[in-house]
Write an enzyme that holds these catalytic residues in place. Structure first.
Site, PDB file in Angstrom:
ATOM      1  N   LYS A 235      29.834  34.158  11.043  1.00  0.00           N
ATOM      2  CA  LYS A 235      29.901  34.655   9.612  1.00  0.00           C
ATOM      3  C   LYS A 235      28.288  34.602   9.029  1.00  0.00           C
ATOM      4  O   LYS A 235      27.588  33.708   9.134  1.00  0.00           O
ATOM      5  CB  LYS A 235      30.504  33.591   8.586  1.00  0.00           C
ATOM      6  CG  LYS A 235      30.295  34.235   7.153  1.00  0.00           C
ATOM      7  CD  LYS A 235      30.539  33.362   5.857  1.00  0.00           C
ATOM      8  CE  LYS A 235      29.134  32.789   5.231  1.00  0.00           C
ATOM      9  NZ  LYS A 235      28.370  33.844   4.629  1.00  0.00           N
TER      10      LYS A 235
ATOM     11  N   GLU B  42      22.837  20.474   1.791  1.00  0.00           N
ATOM     12  CA  GLU B  42      23.878  20.566   0.928  1.00  0.00           C
ATOM     13  C   GLU B  42      25.050  20.982   1.553  1.00  0.00           C
ATOM     14  O   GLU B  42      26.173  20.298   1.406  1.00  0.00           O
ATOM     15  CB  GLU B  42      23.302  21.233  -0.458  1.00  0.00           C
ATOM     16  CG  GLU B  42      24.274  20.817  -1.458  1.00  0.00           C
ATOM     17  CD  GLU B  42      24.037  22.040  -2.582  1.00  0.00           C
ATOM     18  OE1 GLU B  42      22.943  22.567  -2.608  1.00  0.00           O
ATOM     19  OE2 GLU B  42      24.775  22.080  -3.501  1.00  0.00           O
TER      20      GLU B  42
ATOM     21  N   GLU C 257      21.934  22.510  11.746  1.00  0.00           N
ATOM     22  CA  GLU C 257      20.534  22.839  11.807  1.00  0.00           C
ATOM     23  C   GLU C 257      20.023  23.127  10.146  1.00  0.00           C
ATOM     24  O   GLU C 257      20.340  24.157   9.790  1.00  0.00           O
ATOM     25  CB  GLU C 257      19.882  24.340  12.590  1.00  0.00           C
ATOM     26  CG  GLU C 257      18.607  24.135  12.975  1.00  0.00           C
ATOM     27  CD  GLU C 257      17.589  24.788  12.221  1.00  0.00           C
ATOM     28  OE1 GLU C 257      17.211  24.272  11.146  1.00  0.00           O
ATOM     29  OE2 GLU C 257      17.508  26.055  12.267  1.00  0.00           O
TER      30      GLU C 257
ATOM     31  N   CYS D 185      12.883  26.809   7.738  1.00  0.00           N
ATOM     32  CA  CYS D 185      13.287  25.383   7.311  1.00  0.00           C
ATOM     33  C   CYS D 185      12.346  24.352   7.901  1.00  0.00           C
ATOM     34  O   CYS D 185      12.245  23.338   7.460  1.00  0.00           O
ATOM     35  CB  CYS D 185      14.746  25.329   8.237  1.00  0.00           C
ATOM     36  SG  CYS D 185      14.382  25.727   9.806  1.00  0.00           S
TER      37      CYS D 185
ATOM     38  N   GLU E  96      12.876  20.331  -0.739  1.00  0.00           N
ATOM     39  CA  GLU E  96      12.562  21.663  -0.028  1.00  0.00           C
ATOM     40  C   GLU E  96      12.572  22.876  -0.974  1.00  0.00           C
ATOM     41  O   GLU E  96      13.653  23.012  -1.470  1.00  0.00           O
ATOM     42  CB  GLU E  96      13.602  21.948   1.171  1.00  0.00           C
ATOM     43  CG  GLU E  96      13.643  23.247   1.899  1.00  0.00           C
ATOM     44  CD  GLU E  96      14.418  23.374   2.905  1.00  0.00           C
ATOM     45  OE1 GLU E  96      15.741  23.404   2.661  1.00  0.00           O
ATOM     46  OE2 GLU E  96      14.038  23.693   4.056  1.00  0.00           O
TER      47      GLU E  96
END
Ligand code: NAP
Ligand code: MG
Length: 502
Positions: A199, A255, A274, A308, A405
């Site tokens: 996806k 999350e 990841e 990230c 973040e």
């Protein structure tokens, strides 16, 4: 940002691709969503609709998983010779190179990243990843194991291990490097002989759809790669929870990573993740500042901070703090913002209105909590999702902008006195542990720091260096498992011990 003048003209093939209805790939066929629903894809530089794609939901997930199951249980792929599989994977890389410009245009249009970056980094790294993984298809080996079995002293055994594909894999990816994340995920699936339902992110489905066509053209059999476009809650969640899936690989927020683990728990599916980061980038006072200053700027501003592994906490030793902050600020001020398709653009828009809102909220909280912006600190213009490259000072460790973040072009600069335990404690003081940077001319100090930073990657006198052979992934809440390198193969393999009584 003054109108659309000077933009790279889309190629005829890209225009044609965009004009066709965008469907899901299931069992080798392109199908509309079972519900008939579609959703819009936007150009983040101006908010205009550029395509409509299938809004896949549980019914489509069920079909796609059934197709992947059939291709794994009955199809040729897991039984094909490793060399034949490797040749097909290599061919995917070749075709990506062949369609480099089209893929770069789609990526830039859909995600907003500068076309020059899409050409030089995203597309090339994606092609390279497949070609690196093509080589592994023939090198997945077990061991022979000498046995001593104490309770059968007279018997002789021939014992060995086989490495076998884990089965049907569900993969869910984000929007920051749409093509490259698809490549990182699909390459090892193909090398190990698994089948997959992927996806792609709702914000950026286009390059993944084009990649799936390329995989078909390269000769990947029907049902091996199934690709769904849809939303996290209605497509990703039923995929991660599907009982016929053997393994889930996810890239995205920490999350949602936790939701994936919960969704996979009932069937004890294998899971790799990841996830996010708040990576420390540490500049020592002996560093070559001509390297460290642009290094620190690109650590945070590359891909608009939507990485990230972005170096979002910049620790600078006191003696050079002012100079480094000044230098990074000067670079930030000079960065040319514009649509990704403008060849002069150095930083494009953020990917979506939602991401603009998220980053804007952080900027607001930062200013309310007393952080000072040396430059930036706000949205740029009214059209598109542009945010000014931002350098924040006067922050402290309990501010949101310091701890969380942001996933935008926002760095907090933090002075430190000595290279000591306190520096290490502060650098490691995060729930994340994805990456870190060290800039120093003292190789001994740099190595000692690299060893003590709790992060999956440490870059020394460089940042954001990626290679298909170099494993990437996180400590702590930055994830489970590694992408790339031979380590990623472990994510998709089972080990079978075979013991033969001679
Ligand atoms: P996200 O929600 O974690 O999205 C990543 C992928 O997971 C997307 O394909 C998403 O679908 C899907 N998803 C969302 N909810 C799901 C669920 N309940 N079950 C299964 N799949 C689900 O990330 P985002 O919303 O795009 O960005 C949020 C934040 O995540 C960012 O601000 C950033 O901090 C972080 N992030 C990290 C990375 C990374 O590389 N580590 C990448 C992107 C974002 P949709 O397409 O519908 O969202
Ligand atoms: Mg989302």
């Amino acid at each position: 940002m003054d109108g659309d003048k000077g933009l790279v003209a889309l190629s005829a093939t890209v225009k044609h691709f965009l004009s066709q209805p965008k469907k899901a790939l299931i069992g080798g066929k392109w199908l509309a969503a079972q519900s008939g629903k579609t959703f819009d894809v936007h150009d983040p530089s101006n908010g205009q609709v550029i395509a409509k794609v299938a809004a896949c939901e549980k019914a489509d997930v069920d079909l796609a998983v059934a197709a992947a199951r059939k291709a794994f249980d009955q199809g040729p792929w897991p039984r094909m010779s490793p060399a034949a599989r490797g040749k097909i994977i290599w061919k995917i890389g070749e075709l990506i190179y062949h369609h480099l410009e089209d893929l770069a245009q789609l990526e830039s249009l859909d995600n907003g990243k500068p076309i020059a970056v899409a050409r030089a980094a995203d597309v090339v790294l994606a092609a390279d990843l497949f070609q690196y993984m093509a080589g592994w298809a023939t090198k997945i080996e077990g061991h022979t194991i000498p046995l001593s079995v104490p309770y059968t002293p007279d018997a002789e055994y021939h014992a060995f291990t086989r490495r076998e594909p884990v089965g049907v894999v569900a993969q869910i990816i984000p929007w920051n490097f749409p093509l490259l994340m698809a490549a990182w995920k699909l390459g090892p699936v193909l090398a190990t002989g698994c089948t997959v339902v992927l996806k792609v992110a709702e914000e950026t489905p286009l390059s993944g759809l084009r990649l799936a066509e390329i995989c078909q053209e390269a000769g990947v059999p029907d049902g091996v790669i199934n690709l769904l476009t849809g939303f996290g809650e209605t497509c990703g969640a039923p995929l991660a929870a599907h009982p016929q899936v053997n393994k889930v690989a996810f890239t995205g927020s920490t999350e949602v990573g936790k939701l994936i683990v919960r969704a996979a728990a009932d069937d004890l599916k294998k899971v790799t993740l990841e996830l996010g980061g708040k990576s420390p980038n540490i500049v020592l006072d002996d560093a070559d500042l001509e390297l460290a200053i642009p290094g620190a700027a690109s650590a945070i501003f590359f891909n608009h901070g939507q990485c990230c592994c972005a170096g979002s906490r910049l620790f600078v030793q006191e003696k050079v703090y002012d100079k480094v902050v000044e230098g990074v600020t000067k670079i930030a001020k000079a960065i040319k913002l514009g649509p990704g398709l403008d060849p002069n653009t150095e930083m494009g828009p953020l990917v979506s209105q939602l991401q603009l809102d998220r980053v804007s909220n952080y900027l607001q909280w930062g200013s309310e909590e007393g952080a000072k912006a040396m430059t930036g600190g706000k949205r740029r213009g009214e059209r598109g999702y542009f945010v000014e490259p931002t350098v924040l000072v006067n922050t402290h460790a309990d501010m949101k902008v310091y701890r969380e973040e942001i996933f935008g072009p926002v760095v907090v600069a933090i002075p430190f006195k000595e290279v000591d335990d306190e520096l290490i404690r502060r650098a490691n003081d995060s729930v994340y542990g994805l990456a870190a940077g060290v800039f120093s001319a003292n190789i001994g100090k740099a190595h000692r720091l690299a060893a003590r930073l709790r992060a999956g990657t440490v870059w020394v006198n460089c940042y954001n260096i990626f290679d298909a052979a170099l494993p990437f992934g996180g400590y702590k809440q930055s994830g489970w498992g590694r992408e790339m390198g031979h380590q990623v193969l472990e994510n998709y393999l089972e080990t079978k011990a075979v013991c033969v009584n001679l």
